[in-house]
Design a protein around this motif. Structure first.
Motif, short mmCIF file in Angstrom:
data_model
loop_
_atom_site.label_atom_id
_atom_site.label_comp_id
_atom_site.label_asym_id
_atom_site.label_seq_id
_atom_site.Cartn_x
_atom_site.Cartn_y
_atom_site.Cartn_z
N PRO A 1 -2.84 -5.66 2.74
CA PRO A 1 -2.11 -6.00 3.89
C PRO A 1 -1.10 -6.68 3.60
CG PRO A 1 -4.66 -5.83 4.51
CD PRO A 1 -4.29 -5.89 3.08
N LEU B 1 -6.54 -1.02 5.76
CA LEU B 1 -5.29 -0.62 6.46
C LEU B 1 -5.32 -0.70 7.94
CD1 LEU B 1 -3.61 1.64 3.61
CD2 LEU B 1 -2.88 -0.77 4.13
N ASP B 2 -6.16 0.22 8.22
CA ASP B 2 -6.66 0.34 9.78
C ASP B 2 -6.83 -1.05 10.47
OD1 ASP B 2 -6.21 3.20 9.89
OD2 ASP B 2 -8.53 3.46 9.57
N ALA B 3 -7.66 -2.06 9.91
CA ALA B 3 -7.79 -3.14 10.25
C ALA B 3 -7.03 -4.09 10.49
CB ALA B 3 -9.25 -3.90 9.64
N LEU C 1 -8.32 2.72 3.15
CA LEU C 1 -8.02 3.27 4.51
C LEU C 1 -8.52 2.26 5.65
CD1 LEU C 1 -8.30 7.39 4.53
CD2 LEU C 1 -6.35 5.45 3.66
N SER C 2 -9.79 1.66 5.30
CA SER C 2 -10.30 0.77 6.28
C SER C 2 -9.78 -0.62 6.37
CB SER C 2 -11.77 0.65 6.04
OG SER C 2 -12.34 -0.23 6.94
N ALA D 1 0.26 0.93 9.47
CA ALA D 1 0.80 2.49 9.24
C ALA D 1 0.55 2.94 8.04
CB ALA D 1 1.97 2.88 10.01
N TYR D 2 -0.04 4.12 7.80
CA TYR D 2 -0.03 4.80 6.36
C TYR D 2 0.09 6.44 6.42
CZ TYR D 2 -4.91 5.06 7.29
OH TYR D 2 -6.27 5.57 7.95
N GLY E 1 -3.84 -3.04 10.90
CA GLY E 1 -3.07 -2.29 11.96
C GLY E 1 -1.65 -1.89 11.23
N LYS F 1 -12.10 5.09 1.03
CA LYS F 1 -12.35 4.77 2.22
C LYS F 1 -12.27 3.28 2.53
CE LYS F 1 -16.01 8.52 2.51
NZ LYS F 1 -17.28 8.82 2.90
N GLN F 2 -12.55 2.40 1.76
CA GLN F 2 -12.11 0.92 1.86
C GLN F 2 -10.74 0.68 2.06
OE1 GLN F 2 -14.34 -0.51 -1.73
NE2 GLN F 2 -15.13 -1.96 -0.22
N LYS G 1 4.98 0.23 6.03
CA LYS G 1 3.85 1.34 6.00
C LYS G 1 3.62 1.69 4.58
CE LYS G 1 6.60 4.44 8.16
NZ LYS G 1 7.03 5.45 8.66
#
Length: 71
Positions: free
Chosen positions: A25, A56-58, A53-54, A62-63, A60, A50-51, A34
């Motif tokens: 991040p 990046l999601d946590a 994406l997780s 965008a991707y 906040g 998956k990690q 982004k």
């Protein structure tokens, strides 16, 4: 053997090692707003993908995911 996080530059910066994914991040924020995640279709089931994406999601962040490639 546990290796501390190591940073390489060839000239592309790479962070590797235990916990390095947590730097993602900050790296994205330093270089833009982004992220573009480029992968092959098979990686969708791999924990490392998956990690990413997780994390990046946590944070906040965008991707977009581009997976229309073959290995």
């Amino acid at each position: 053997m546990t290796v501390e996080s190591i940073r390489f530059s060839f000239p592309t910066m790479m962070d590797v090692g235990v916990g390095a994914i947590q730097n993602l991040p900050d790296w994205v924020r330093q270089h833009g707003a982004k992220a573009l995640v480029v992968t092959d279709p098979g990686m969708g089931e791999v924990d490392a993908y998956k990690q990413v994406l997780s994390v990046l999601d946590a944070a906040g962040i965008a991707y977009a995911v581009f997976s229309d490639i073959s290995p």
